[in-house]
Design an enzyme around this catalytic site. Structure first.
Site, PDB file in Angstrom:
ATOM      1  N   HIS A 214     -43.924  18.416   9.722  1.00  0.00           N
ATOM      2  CA  HIS A 214     -42.504  18.499   9.389  1.00  0.00           C
ATOM      3  C   HIS A 214     -41.667  17.551  10.240  1.00  0.00           C
ATOM      4  O   HIS A 214     -40.444  17.537  10.157  1.00  0.00           O
ATOM      5  CB  HIS A 214     -42.046  19.953   9.590  1.00  0.00           C
ATOM      6  N   LYS A 216     -39.823  14.240  11.861  1.00  0.00           N
ATOM      7  CA  LYS A 216     -39.124  13.051  11.376  1.00  0.00           C
ATOM      8  C   LYS A 216     -38.935  12.116  12.564  1.00  0.00           C
ATOM      9  O   LYS A 216     -38.001  12.289  13.362  1.00  0.00           O
ATOM     10  CB  LYS A 216     -37.766  13.383  10.764  1.00  0.00           C
ATOM     11  N   ASP A 221     -40.324  -1.382  17.270  1.00  0.00           N
ATOM     12  CA  ASP A 221     -40.626  -2.283  18.387  1.00  0.00           C
ATOM     13  C   ASP A 221     -40.710  -1.571  19.729  1.00  0.00           C
ATOM     14  O   ASP A 221     -40.604  -2.211  20.786  1.00  0.00           O
ATOM     15  CB  ASP A 221     -39.592  -3.409  18.474  1.00  0.00           C
ATOM     16  N   HIS A 388     -28.175  21.258   6.830  1.00  0.00           N
ATOM     17  CA  HIS A 388     -29.601  21.099   7.137  1.00  0.00           C
ATOM     18  C   HIS A 388     -29.817  20.725   8.607  1.00  0.00           C
ATOM     19  O   HIS A 388     -30.938  20.502   9.045  1.00  0.00           O
ATOM     20  CB  HIS A 388     -30.201  20.029   6.224  1.00  0.00           C
ATOM     21  N   LYS A 390     -30.281  20.763  12.606  1.00  0.00           N
ATOM     22  CA  LYS A 390     -31.040  21.628  13.516  1.00  0.00           C
ATOM     23  C   LYS A 390     -30.710  21.178  14.937  1.00  0.00           C
ATOM     24  O   LYS A 390     -31.338  20.250  15.471  1.00  0.00           O
ATOM     25  CB  LYS A 390     -32.545  21.502  13.258  1.00  0.00           C
ATOM     26  N   ASP A 395     -23.957  25.270  27.535  1.00  0.00           N
ATOM     27  CA  ASP A 395     -23.272  25.147  28.834  1.00  0.00           C
ATOM     28  C   ASP A 395     -22.909  23.719  29.228  1.00  0.00           C
ATOM     29  O   ASP A 395     -22.897  23.381  30.427  1.00  0.00           O
ATOM     30  CB  ASP A 395     -24.141  25.765  29.944  1.00  0.00           C
TER      31      ASP A 395
END
Length: 471
Positions: A214, A216, A221, A388, A390, A395
């Site tokens: 899952h 991404k 380079d 979507h 996440k 603090d």
């Protein structure tokens, strides 16, 4: 005839008992064990079929070797990624040490971070960086769609291959189950090394199957990296799709590179550890005390590293904790930590979409969200579109973003990747993103029907919640 029915029924009962024994011996969390046992027992035939496709941990042992490869690639990285004057914040040293001790997840200083909150920002920046590539491009994507945007990125990658740039792509075979093989074959014919992660033979039945990549991650380079929640598909460029992607430069790119190379070994069985994959930081002006750690987790590791990090952050929060997640199906450890922090007086806020892209998951999450409100968590629902994103920020000092949802699947089944930052600059930026999203949200307590006390509604929510460990 009746005797044959009796024989078939008896054989079926033997299979049911064997399946339940298998579930019990797998030593899952008690709630998950009970959920699978109930499905197998009370849903004739279909329950066993579902367990065969979605429940059996048949693949886990085959990939345990990933841990040794993890350590090997990290050691090779150590030869190139030298750091001087690395100062770790004392308050978060236990969390940093937790990640280091788990699987040698090293902290890196001198990080530059750009936070992108939609595809309109992300994709032009990505295409610009691809155009500048001189040596290699590495991409690990859950979804790489055969649509207008996917073809545009594919064409850009093919152009770079023709210029002599090495391009490697890892795509998830289930995430891309509706992408025709010809799309990736064209890339291979042009010289792109495109490899599927754990191919499946019945994709129509396995869109939610266990052990998917899952993550991404994009590295260009060895100097520019991307990590977050966006895949390569047109819907992520939609104005109604709210997501978060980070563009990282500096030390953190070393860790993103290592994460990709481990995945590459996973699918290609070739170890890439050349110095050119870990070049010196190009920007001499990029010197700061922002510390980053790229943490990967998956079902092959003894402990769920990212989940452990979340729990540690939540229980260590003193003033506030802000969380964005598209799916709120926390396991007991994370949920208990959130409620404990709220009851201790910490300003705990959770932001979810008003409507999910998975209806069953939306129903299952409702009782969790309501219970969180009752414990003092401020729950809000994002209205303009599908959230979507996440991310987590705490603090004004620590923040994280990546592919990990607050749900059972991300914590226990999927291969995930998050980047953790220790520093005020990035935390304040993430906090600002969260507060702007809050302005476009409505408190859960003000949404008609979401706090419903109707017995039929509560019963359905409870039933879906009971099955949530299986999602």
């Amino acid at each position: 005839m009746d005797s044959w029915k009796l024989i078939l029924f008896s054989v079926y009962q033997v299979f049911v008992v064997m399946a339940i024994i298998h579930v019990i011996l797998d030593n899952r969390q008690p709630a998950k064990t009970m959920a699978w046992a109930l499905v197998i027992w009370f849903v004739p035939i279909v329950g066993i079929v579902f367990y065969l496709f979605f429940g059996i941990n048949t693949r886990k042992e085959r990939y345990v070797s990933e841990r040794s490869m993890n350590l090997l690639t990290k050691r090779s990285m150590l030869e190139f990624a030298e750091q001087q004057n690395l100062r770790l914040p004392e308050r978060y040293k236990p969390l940093i040490d937790l990640f280091v001790n788990q699987n040698l997840t090293l902290p890196f200083k001198d990080n530059g971070v750009t936070v992108m909150t939609n595809g309109i920002e992300f994709f032009p920046a990505l295409l610009a960086d691809i155009k500048k590539a001189k040596n290699h491009i590495h991409i690990a994507m859950y979804i790489f769609a055969d649509d207008a945007l996917g073809r545009l990125v594919a064409d850009a990658l093919i152009d770079k291959v023709r210029e002599g740039v090495e391009v490697r792509l890892v795509y998830d075979d289930v995430g891309c189950w509706n992408v025709k093989h010809r799309f990736f074959e064209r890339m291979r014919e042009e010289g792109i090394e495109a490899m599927p992660f754990m191919p499946v033979h019945f994709p129509q039945f396995t869109s939610k199957v266990n052990y998917r990549n899952h993550r991404k991650i994009i590295v260009i380079d060895g100097q520019v990296g991307y990590i977050g929640g966006m895949n390569i598909a047109m819907r992520y460029a939609n104005a109604k799709w709210r997501d978060t992607m980070l563009r990282v430069t500096g030390g953190g790119v070393y860790a993103l590179q290592r994460a990709f190379l481990v995945d590459w070994y996973f699918v290609d069985r070739s170890l890439l550890s050349d110095r050119r994959f870990y070049p010196p930081i190009a920007d001499d002006q990029l010197i700061n005390d922002t510390i980053s750690q790229v943490v990967t987790s998956g079902p092959v590791t003894p402990y769920p590293e990212i989940m452990q990090g979340f729990v540690r952050i939540i229980l260590g929060a003193r003033r506030y904790l802000y969380v964005e997640t598209p799916y709120f199906l926390p396991n007991e450890s994370v949920f208990f930590a959130l409620k404990t922090a709220a009851l201790a007086g910490v300003d705990v806020r959770v932001l979810c979409p008003m409507h999910s892209d998975a209806r069953f998951v939306e129903w299952a999450s409702r009782s969790y969200l309501r219970e969180a409100v009752e414990a003092g968590v401020q729950v809000s629902l994002y209205e303009p579109g599908f959230l979507h994103s996440k991310l987590l920020v705490c603090d004004d000092a620590i923040s994280t973003c990546g592919s990990t949802n607050l749900d059972f699947r991300s914590f226990e089944n999927n291969f995930e990747a998050n980047i953790f930052f220790y520093g005020e600059d990035v935390a304040l930026c993430m906090k600002d993103v969260f507060l702007k999203d809050m302005e476009q949200s409505v408190p859960l307590t003000e949404v008609p029907g979401r706090m419903s006390k109707k017995i039929t509604v509560r019963l359905w929510e409870s039933l879906t919640r009971m099955l949530s460990p299986l999602f």
